[in-house]
Design a protein around this motif. Structure first.
Motif, PDB file in Angstrom:
ATOM      1  N   GLY A  83      44.743  51.029  45.482  1.00 17.13           N
ATOM      2  CA  GLY A  83      44.707  51.066  44.022  1.00 17.13           C
ATOM      3  C   GLY A  83      46.039  50.761  43.367  1.00 17.13           C
ATOM      4  O   GLY A  83      46.189  50.937  42.160  1.00 17.13           O
ATOM      5  N   VAL A  84      46.992  50.291  44.151  1.00 15.58           N
ATOM      6  CA  VAL A  84      48.304  49.936  43.599  1.00 15.58           C
ATOM      7  C   VAL A  84      48.205  48.696  42.722  1.00 15.58           C
ATOM      8  O   VAL A  84      48.926  48.549  41.738  1.00 15.58           O
ATOM      9  CB  VAL A  84      49.314  49.700  44.740  1.00 15.58           C
ATOM     10  CG1 VAL A  84      50.651  49.222  44.204  1.00 15.58           C
ATOM     11  CG2 VAL A  84      49.493  50.977  45.556  1.00 15.58           C
ATOM     12  N   ALA A  85      47.303  47.783  43.079  1.00 18.19           N
ATOM     13  CA  ALA A  85      47.078  46.568  42.306  1.00 18.19           C
ATOM     14  C   ALA A  85      45.577  46.296  42.270  1.00 18.19           C
ATOM     15  O   ALA A  85      44.797  46.911  43.013  1.00 18.19           O
ATOM     16  CB  ALA A  85      47.828  45.385  42.923  1.00 18.19           C
ATOM     17  N   GLU A  86      45.181  45.371  41.406  1.00 18.53           N
ATOM     18  CA  GLU A  86      43.769  45.031  41.283  1.00 18.53           C
ATOM     19  C   GLU A  86      43.632  43.529  41.057  1.00 18.53           C
ATOM     20  O   GLU A  86      44.381  42.940  40.279  1.00 18.53           O
ATOM     21  CB  GLU A  86      43.131  45.777  40.114  1.00 18.53           C
ATOM     22  CG  GLU A  86      41.662  45.472  39.923  1.00 18.53           C
ATOM     23  CD  GLU A  86      41.078  46.163  38.699  1.00 18.53           C
ATOM     24  OE1 GLU A  86      39.891  45.904  38.392  1.00 18.53           O
ATOM     25  OE2 GLU A  86      41.813  46.929  38.045  1.00 18.53           O
ATOM     26  N   VAL A  87      42.680  42.920  41.764  1.00 16.36           N
ATOM     27  CA  VAL A  87      42.347  41.514  41.565  1.00 16.36           C
ATOM     28  C   VAL A  87      40.843  41.427  41.345  1.00 16.36           C
ATOM     29  O   VAL A  87      40.060  41.877  42.186  1.00 16.36           O
ATOM     30  CB  VAL A  87      42.749  40.645  42.783  1.00 16.36           C
ATOM     31  CG1 VAL A  87      42.288  39.201  42.576  1.00 16.36           C
ATOM     32  CG2 VAL A  87      44.252  40.697  43.013  1.00 16.36           C
ATOM     33  N   ARG A  88      40.466  40.856  40.205  1.00 14.52           N
ATOM     34  CA  ARG A  88      39.036  40.736  39.881  1.00 14.52           C
ATOM     35  C   ARG A  88      38.733  39.285  39.524  1.00 14.52           C
ATOM     36  O   ARG A  88      39.387  38.697  38.664  1.00 14.52           O
ATOM     37  CB  ARG A  88      38.689  41.665  38.716  1.00 14.52           C
ATOM     38  CG  ARG A  88      37.245  41.600  38.267  1.00 14.52           C
ATOM     39  CD  ARG A  88      36.927  42.772  37.351  1.00 14.52           C
ATOM     40  NE  ARG A  88      37.875  42.871  36.265  1.00 14.52           N
ATOM     41  CZ  ARG A  88      37.759  42.225  35.091  1.00 14.52           C
ATOM     42  NH1 ARG A  88      36.725  41.419  34.893  1.00 14.52           N
ATOM     43  NH2 ARG A  88      38.646  42.397  34.146  1.00 14.52           N
ATOM     44  N   MET A  89      37.744  38.703  40.218  1.00 12.63           N
ATOM     45  CA  MET A  89      37.357  37.324  39.925  1.00 12.63           C
ATOM     46  C   MET A  89      36.524  37.266  38.659  1.00 12.63           C
ATOM     47  O   MET A  89      35.652  38.106  38.445  1.00 12.63           O
ATOM     48  CB  MET A  89      36.580  36.712  41.093  1.00 12.63           C
ATOM     49  CG  MET A  89      36.118  35.276  40.834  1.00 12.63           C
ATOM     50  SD  MET A  89      35.277  34.507  42.245  1.00 12.63           S
ATOM     51  CE  MET A  89      36.685  34.155  43.292  1.00 12.63           C
ATOM     52  N   ILE A  90      36.802  36.294  37.832  1.00 16.83           N
ATOM     53  CA  ILE A  90      35.994  36.053  36.636  1.00 16.83           C
ATOM     54  C   ILE A  90      35.488  34.612  36.702  1.00 16.83           C
ATOM     55  O   ILE A  90      36.153  33.720  37.188  1.00 16.83           O
ATOM     56  CB  ILE A  90      36.795  36.289  35.342  1.00 16.83           C
ATOM     57  CG1 ILE A  90      38.052  35.425  35.331  1.00 16.83           C
ATOM     58  CG2 ILE A  90      37.140  37.755  35.184  1.00 16.83           C
ATOM     59  CD1 ILE A  90      38.851  35.555  34.047  1.00 16.83           C
ATOM     60  N   GLY A  91      34.297  34.399  36.231  1.00 21.86           N
ATOM     61  CA  GLY A  91      33.769  33.043  36.240  1.00 21.86           C
ATOM     62  C   GLY A  91      33.129  32.686  37.565  1.00 21.86           C
ATOM     63  O   GLY A  91      32.718  33.542  38.351  1.00 21.86           O
TER      64      GLY A  91
END
Length: 246
Positions: A83-91
């Motif tokens: 949970g130190v960073a977050e990557v979320r794909m959009i599209g």
């Protein structure tokens, strides 16, 4: 500097993959011509570029990229899991993969190949004739920073904390790896991943700086250092071992 400005002038604001590839081909070709002319002017052997054995160079490119990926990917996954960073794909995921496919040759042609050829190849190789190997690494880093400033790559404040270390790491990889393939592979893998995640609108990234510093630069560099140092030590031992067997 003029080489990159000439090539990038072919890329308008509404760029297409074909235009970017064209710009990359122009930049790489002009960089090669510049280096060849510089070698002739200085009467230097092309071996100073670190391209003497193309088989080793190609292995270095592939090994450099794979080693970076094998280090950066699990560290990034750990940061996301913690949970130190977050990557979320959009599209659209297919659009993201299409962008990745075009990014690889574009980054190689616009950045990794011409920049390594000029700075870690010609500048570092020629400086090593007069300076100790690690001072030659520092010298090329200074020229690289001057180049980055001249083309406007240092406009963002964070670049001044990234580029000096990046240039020194690439120079160290050229020195320890013994050829230009290693910095090309590292450079390409790092910049492709960075641009894919941050510059094309396919992902929303929170705490991107942590991913960049730890997963993309610091830990891969440490792994590179250990692997290449071990390799260099092995190469140095082999002649002595051969003599003892004889």
């Amino acid at each position: 500097m003029g080489i990159w400005k000439a090539g990038l002038s072919l890329v308008p604001d509404a760029t297409s993959p074909a235009q970017r590839l064209l710009a990359g081909c122009v930049i790489s070709a002009l960089a090669l011509v510049l280096v060849v002319l510089a070698l002739r002017r200085d009467r230097l052997d092309p071996s100073v570029l670190g391209l003497a054995r193309m088989r080793d160079v190609l292995r270095g490119v592939l090994g450099g990229a794979v080693l970076w990926l094998l280090t950066a990917a699990p560290v990034t996954a750990l940061l996301l899991w913690l949970g130190v960073a977050e990557v979320r794909m959009i599209g659209d995921g297919f659009a993201a993969l299409a962008t990745l496919a075009i990014l690889i040759p574009v980054v190689l042609l616009i950045e990794a190949i011409p920049e390594e050829l000029v700075f870690r190849g010609y500048v570092q190789g020629s400086a090593a004739r007069w300076l100790s190997p690690w001072l030659a690494v520092v010298a090329q880093a200074a020229f690289f920073l001057l180049f980055a400033w001249a083309i406007g790559a240092t406009a963002a404040p964070g670049q001044w904390s990234f580029l000096p270390g990046f240039a020194l790491i690439l120079g160290g990889l050229r020195l320890m790896g013994g050829n230009l393939g290693w910095p090309i592979g590292f450079h390409a893998a790092l910049m492709v991943a960075t641009q894919w995640l941050l510059a094309h609108g396919h992902f929303v990234v929170h705490n991107a700086m942590t991913i960049q510093v730890l997963a993309f630069v610091a830990l891969p560099s440490a792994v590179y250092g250990m692997v290449l140092s071990t390799h260099a030590s092995k190469v140095k031992r082999e002649p002595g071992e051969a003599v003892s067997r004889e």
